[in-house]
Enzyme design. Structure first.
Site, PDB file in Angstrom:
ATOM      1  N   HIS A 130       0.814  -1.219   0.000  1.00 46.56           N
ATOM      2  CA  HIS A 130       0.000   0.000   0.000  1.00 46.56           C
ATOM      3  C   HIS A 130       0.849   1.271   0.000  1.00 46.56           C
ATOM      4  O   HIS A 130       0.348   2.351  -0.340  1.00 46.56           O
ATOM      5  CB  HIS A 130      -1.004  -0.003   1.162  1.00 46.56           C
ATOM      6  CG  HIS A 130      -0.450   0.340   2.502  1.00 46.56           C
ATOM      7  ND1 HIS A 130      -0.043  -0.615   3.409  1.00 46.56           N
ATOM      8  CD2 HIS A 130      -0.234   1.537   3.100  1.00 46.56           C
ATOM      9  CE1 HIS A 130       0.389  -0.013   4.515  1.00 46.56           C
ATOM     10  NE2 HIS A 130       0.289   1.285   4.349  1.00 46.56           N
TER      11      HIS A 130
ATOM     12  N   ASP B  68      -0.374  -7.571   1.539  1.00 44.19           N
ATOM     13  CA  ASP B  68       0.187  -6.216   1.552  1.00 44.19           C
ATOM     14  C   ASP B  68       1.718  -6.272   1.574  1.00 44.19           C
ATOM     15  O   ASP B  68       2.354  -6.016   2.600  1.00 44.19           O
ATOM     16  CB  ASP B  68      -0.348  -5.459   2.763  1.00 44.19           C
ATOM     17  CG  ASP B  68      -0.032  -3.970   2.722  1.00 44.19           C
ATOM     18  OD1 ASP B  68       0.415  -3.489   1.662  1.00 44.19           O
ATOM     19  OD2 ASP B  68      -0.234  -3.291   3.756  1.00 44.19           O
TER      20      ASP B  68
ATOM     21  N   SER C 211       4.122   2.522   8.133  1.00 53.34           N
ATOM     22  CA  SER C 211       3.844   1.462   7.164  1.00 53.34           C
ATOM     23  C   SER C 211       5.103   1.050   6.417  1.00 53.34           C
ATOM     24  O   SER C 211       5.944   1.873   6.066  1.00 53.34           O
ATOM     25  CB  SER C 211       2.805   1.939   6.147  1.00 53.34           C
ATOM     26  OG  SER C 211       1.558   2.126   6.754  1.00 53.34           O
TER      27      SER C 211
END
Length: 275
Positions: free
Chosen positions: A60, A115, A220
């Site tokens: 992402h 992911d 992230s």
């Protein structure tokens, strides 16, 4: 692969939220890379060195790039910094992106399903005390020794440059860390995260109480590592993926289950992996 030369005691560090906890010396997480949007001068994600040419990060960070910056991801727009604990990349070694591969089934069953992405650097890394790849282990070892409570509670170490809290958007000056416990899958699925959002491509870690420690926005792509003892190296078990806000009551952090992608990773990096 890298061994921690600055040993911390997880029991002491459990209380710190990643951006309100403790700064990390650069030799303590020498695999960590910062991804910076050049035109905005902003570190937007982390990544992890797994060989002399490849990083692993969250898909992402690439596919949702347009949400943050209102433009499509392009490798020419991003600088990568290794060998520094400065969140703006200062004193680090700058690299560009030669190529990148997003998992083909990212988002297949849920928004953050599968992911994971691989980023190839524009030149090979020269390993130093400050720049070393993180260790990877086969899925059988990860599932039987790390992502289990059979041998007692397992504690993960998360590092990143994410914002201070859910409602305080300022980023820290230096890379920070927090220790979070692995949570069994039944508990991960039982909280209010929406039907089907917790898949077998991920696991969760953290606390059901707030203000105990969590990853947050812009962490992230960074690492959740574990080790069996102080005499063992840190092993990359998870990649910071998603959560409901940051550090909320009755919620956990969700991490990409790296070992679930063992074959996919090897297909791209096998010839380049550190022996």
């Amino acid at each position: 692969c890298a061994r921690d030369v600055l040993v911390h005691n997880p029991r002491v560090r459990m209380a710190g939220r990643i951006t309100l906890g403790y700064s990390v010396d650069k030799v303590s997480a020498p695999w960590h890379a910062g991804l910076r949007m050049r035109s905005h001068d902003k570190t937007f994600c982390g990544a992890n060195l797994i060989s002399s040419s490849w990083l692993i990060t969250a898909a992402h960070c690439i596919r949702h790039f347009h949400i943050e910056f209102k433009e499509i991801f392009a490798k020419e727009k991003v600088d990568i910094f290794l060998g520094t604990n400065s969140c703006n990349g200062e004193s680090g070694v700058k690299y560009g992106i030669k190529s990148y591969v997003v998992h083909p089934k990212f988002g297949a069953r849920a928004v953050y399903d599968n992911d994971v992405a691989l980023v190839e650097l524009d030149r090979s890394v020269t390993f130093t005390e400050d720049i070393r790849p993180v260790c990877l282990q086969p899925s059988s070892i990860i599932n039987n020794n790390y992502l289990t409570h059979k041998l007692g509670h397992k504690i993960g170490r998360v590092v990143g440059c994410g914002q201070y809290s859910e409602f305080r958007k300022a980023a820290p000056e230096y890379l920070r860390e927090v220790y979070v416990p692995y949570v069994n899958r039944d508990d991960c699925a039982s909280v209010n995260i929406g039907q089907g959002n917790f898949t077998d491509s991920m696991f969760c870690a953290g606390y059901s109480r707030r203000n105990m420690g969590d990853a947050c926005f812009c962490d992230s792509g960074g690492s959740l590592t574990m080790r069996l003892s102080e005499n063992h190296p840190w092993v990359l078990v998870g990649i910071v993926s998603w959560g409901v806000g940051c550090d909320r009551s009755n919620h956990y952090g969700y991490y990409t289950h790296v070992a679930a992608f063992e074959n996919w990773i090897q297909n791209y990096t096998r010839s380049d992996r550190d022996p």
